[in-house]
Design a protein around this motif. Sequence first.
Motif, short mmCIF file in Angstrom:
data_model
loop_
_atom_site.label_atom_id
_atom_site.label_comp_id
_atom_site.label_asym_id
_atom_site.label_seq_id
_atom_site.Cartn_x
_atom_site.Cartn_y
_atom_site.Cartn_z
N VAL A 27 0.84 -1.21 0.00
CA VAL A 27 0.00 0.00 0.00
C VAL A 27 0.87 1.25 0.00
O VAL A 27 0.65 2.19 -0.76
N ILE A 28 1.88 1.26 0.85
CA ILE A 28 2.77 2.42 0.96
C ILE A 28 3.53 2.66 -0.33
O ILE A 28 3.67 3.80 -0.78
N LEU A 29 4.03 1.59 -0.94
CA LEU A 29 4.79 1.75 -2.18
C LEU A 29 3.92 2.30 -3.31
O LEU A 29 4.40 3.06 -4.15
N LEU A 30 2.65 1.93 -3.33
CA LEU A 30 1.77 2.34 -4.42
C LEU A 30 1.07 3.68 -4.18
O LEU A 30 0.60 4.31 -5.12
N ALA A 31 0.98 4.11 -2.94
CA ALA A 31 0.23 5.32 -2.60
C ALA A 31 1.11 6.56 -2.71
O ALA A 31 2.34 6.48 -2.79
N ARG A 32 0.46 7.71 -2.69
CA ARG A 32 1.15 8.99 -2.72
C ARG A 32 1.94 9.16 -1.43
O ARG A 32 1.47 8.83 -0.34
N LYS A 33 3.13 9.69 -1.54
CA LYS A 33 4.04 9.83 -0.39
C LYS A 33 3.82 11.16 0.32
O LYS A 33 3.40 12.15 -0.27
#
Length: 158
Positions: free
Chosen positions: A20-26
């Motif tokens: 989820v973190i890798l694919l989501a906006r940072k």
Amino acid sequence: MPITVLHISAALLSVLLGAVILLARKGTPRHRRCGRVYGVALLVMVASSFFITDLRDGWSVFHAVSILTAALVLFGWWQPVFGRSRAGWVRRHMLSMQLSYLVLIVTGTAQFFDYLPLPNDALNAIVFLQLPLMVGIVAIIRRSRRPIGSHDSLPSSP
């Protein structure tokens, strides 16, 4: 709860949240919340690993990898909390957290090495461990050298 169940549950939560973190906006509040839970889950997985010694007749290479994983996560957390005053903190955070995820995936695969489908251990090691690890490390390092964009100017409040 048996320690192995805790360990596997924390690992699965880490795998899901890491994706989820890798694919989501940072840099968003969601990113920070998921990142905190990811880090805690990974550290629970690491801590619980030291109580699992009966599967491989004592200490194994996986316990050394647990120490590496803990170091990567703690260093990655340190950057946005305490490292904001130093240039490049976003890059160091990104690199260490992505490497922690790669180590999680490759080590998780290695745990099931006896059940991998290829006919011998050497082929399984190349296809399921060495190749993904090399590709992942190259991809992460190449990505870390590209401009990050506006993330270097994130607000200083955690």
